[in-house]
Design an enzyme around this catalytic site. Structure first.
Site, PDB file in Angstrom:
ATOM      1  N   ARG A  17       0.828  -1.213   0.000  1.00  0.00           N
ATOM      2  CA  ARG A  17       0.000   0.000   0.000  1.00  0.00           C
ATOM      3  C   ARG A  17       0.863   1.265   0.000  1.00  0.00           C
ATOM      4  NH1 ARG A  17      -0.847   4.775   2.704  1.00  0.00           N
ATOM      5  NH2 ARG A  17      -0.456   3.689   4.682  1.00  0.00           N
ATOM      6  N   ASP A  18       1.513   1.549   1.098  1.00  0.00           N
ATOM      7  CA  ASP A  18       2.258   2.796   1.219  1.00  0.00           C
ATOM      8  C   ASP A  18       3.477   2.824   0.308  1.00  0.00           C
ATOM      9  OD1 ASP A  18       2.558   5.329   2.212  1.00  0.00           O
ATOM     10  OD2 ASP A  18       3.565   4.732   4.047  1.00  0.00           O
ATOM     11  N   HIS A 209       5.514   4.323  12.625  1.00  0.00           N
ATOM     12  CA  HIS A 209       5.630   4.264  11.166  1.00  0.00           C
ATOM     13  C   HIS A 209       6.602   5.357  10.732  1.00  0.00           C
ATOM     14  CE1 HIS A 209       3.796   3.855   7.019  1.00  0.00           C
ATOM     15  NE2 HIS A 209       4.309   5.084   6.926  1.00  0.00           N
ATOM     16  N   HIS A 211       9.422   7.176   8.017  1.00  0.00           N
ATOM     17  CA  HIS A 211      10.007   7.369   6.695  1.00  0.00           C
ATOM     18  C   HIS A 211      11.469   7.755   6.887  1.00  0.00           C
ATOM     19  CE1 HIS A 211       6.235   7.728   4.017  1.00  0.00           C
ATOM     20  NE2 HIS A 211       5.889   7.164   5.165  1.00  0.00           N
ATOM     21  N   CYS A 242       6.020  10.798   0.416  1.00  0.00           N
ATOM     22  CA  CYS A 242       4.884  11.682   0.663  1.00  0.00           C
ATOM     23  C   CYS A 242       4.873  12.762  -0.405  1.00  0.00           C
ATOM     24  CB  CYS A 242       4.981  12.307   2.055  1.00  0.00           C
ATOM     25  SG  CYS A 242       3.704  13.544   2.400  1.00  0.00           S
ATOM     26  N   ASN A 251       9.503   4.787   2.943  1.00  0.00           N
ATOM     27  CA  ASN A 251       9.447   4.256   4.298  1.00  0.00           C
ATOM     28  C   ASN A 251      10.780   3.576   4.624  1.00  0.00           C
ATOM     29  OD1 ASN A 251       6.252   4.154   5.010  1.00  0.00           O
ATOM     30  ND2 ASN A 251       6.571   3.776   2.843  1.00  0.00           N
TER      31      ASN A 251
END
Length: 312
Positions: A17-18, A209, A211, A242, A251
């Site tokens: 996903r991310d 979470h 990055h 982002c 990430n």
């Protein structure tokens, strides 16, 4: 007083996903299926498979419904997806996904830039999501993005993060993530905020979470463990980023994080070699990576080299 390191951590793979949502190219459902199944086969117990959002907003996630119907479900693995509204929860239910994640920014500027709503407006809209989820046996978790810094406002006050967490907690969410969306966190900040949140909301399962935009993600992970957090997200090959953070990298790479845990003697239940192979495959598919382990190998890889040099 010696640091009490955790014996075991809980790891969530967010790459499908991310990691993929900001890629210019869209992977096929078959390749996404291989990622999800490969992570589960490697021992990952929580996998974020995609997001049920409007395809125009995130075209890379437009096929999450199809993906959910194709990948092989492994016993004991939690498959979750990001949603933004009631429609997303309904799509998750129809696709057989029984865990969803709602995300809201701790920064008003970021929330407006991302979803054109204030954090309070977003959380107000979550009420119908949690009500529907409760009525249909769907578990809901939450994420607080820009918890450590905003590209528009700078550092986000801890009180602001606490307020958002409280509102999410009032909706019945007992699992929340503090997300360093823009890669602005530092270890001291992570330790302080994580310690505060664990004290203020002791019944919440906290995830971190990170990055790796400014190279501090692993240091931040260590600071999180020192504060008592044992749940962390990572993304294969270090993919992600982002759109509102100029120059943002992805990430923290799953293989970098898991490698560090294993070197520290912390159990993950994950086969690192399999994760590295999967990360290499993903790197080849998208054409890039941001991973130290993929560049330099593991520490264990150096042992045979050292032994070979000692041979007469």
């Amino acid at each position: 007083m010696p640091i009490q390191w955790p014996e075991k951590i809980i790891f969530c793979e967010v790459g499908p996903r991310d990691g993929l949502q900001n890629e210019p190219s869209v992977l096929s459902v078959e390749k996404k299926t291989a990622l999800v199944e490969g992570a589960a086969d490697a021992g990952v117990k929580i996998i974020e498979i995609g997001s049920f959002v409007h395809p125009k907003a995130v075209p890379q996630m437009a096929d999450t419904d199809e993906l959910a119907g194709k990948f092989r479900r492994a016993a004991g693995v939690e498959y979750r997806a990001l949603v933004a509204n009631l429609k997303g929860v309904e799509r998750a239910l129809a696709s057989g996904i029984t865990k969803v994640k709602l995300t809201v920014s701790a920064s008003e500027s970021h929330a407006k830039a991302n979803l054109n709503k204030t954090p309070r407006e977003l959380i107000e809209g979550f009420k119908e999501c949690t009500a529907f989820a409760a009525a249909n046996g769907i578990e809901v978790s939450g994420a607080i993005s820009t918890a450590f810094g905003c590209p528009f406002e700078g550092k986000v006050p801890p009180s602001q993060v606490k307020e958002i967490a409280g509102r999410m907690h009032d909706l019945g969410l007992a699992e929340l993530s503090l997300s360093d969306t823009t890669g602005m966190a530092n270890p001291r900040q992570v330790f302080d905020l994580s310690s505060m949140m664990r004290k203020e909301f002791p019944d919440v399962k906290w995830f971190l979470h990170f990055h790796n935009t400014r190279g501090m993600a692993l240091a931040n992970t260590v600071a999180g463990m020192q504060a008592g957090v044992i749940r962390f997200d990572g993304s294969l090959a270090g993919l992600g980023g982002c759109p509102f953070a100029p120059g943002a990298s992805g990430n923290i790479a799953s293989e970098d994080m898991i490698h560090m845990f294993h070197e520290m003697g912390i159990e993950t239940g994950i086969d690192l070699d399999r994760i590295i192979s999967l990360a290499k495959q993903l790197r080849d598919w998208v054409g890039h990576s941001d991973s130290s382990v993929l560049k330099a190998g593991t520490c264990a890889d150096l042992v045979p080299l050292t032994a070979a040099k000692k041979q007469p």
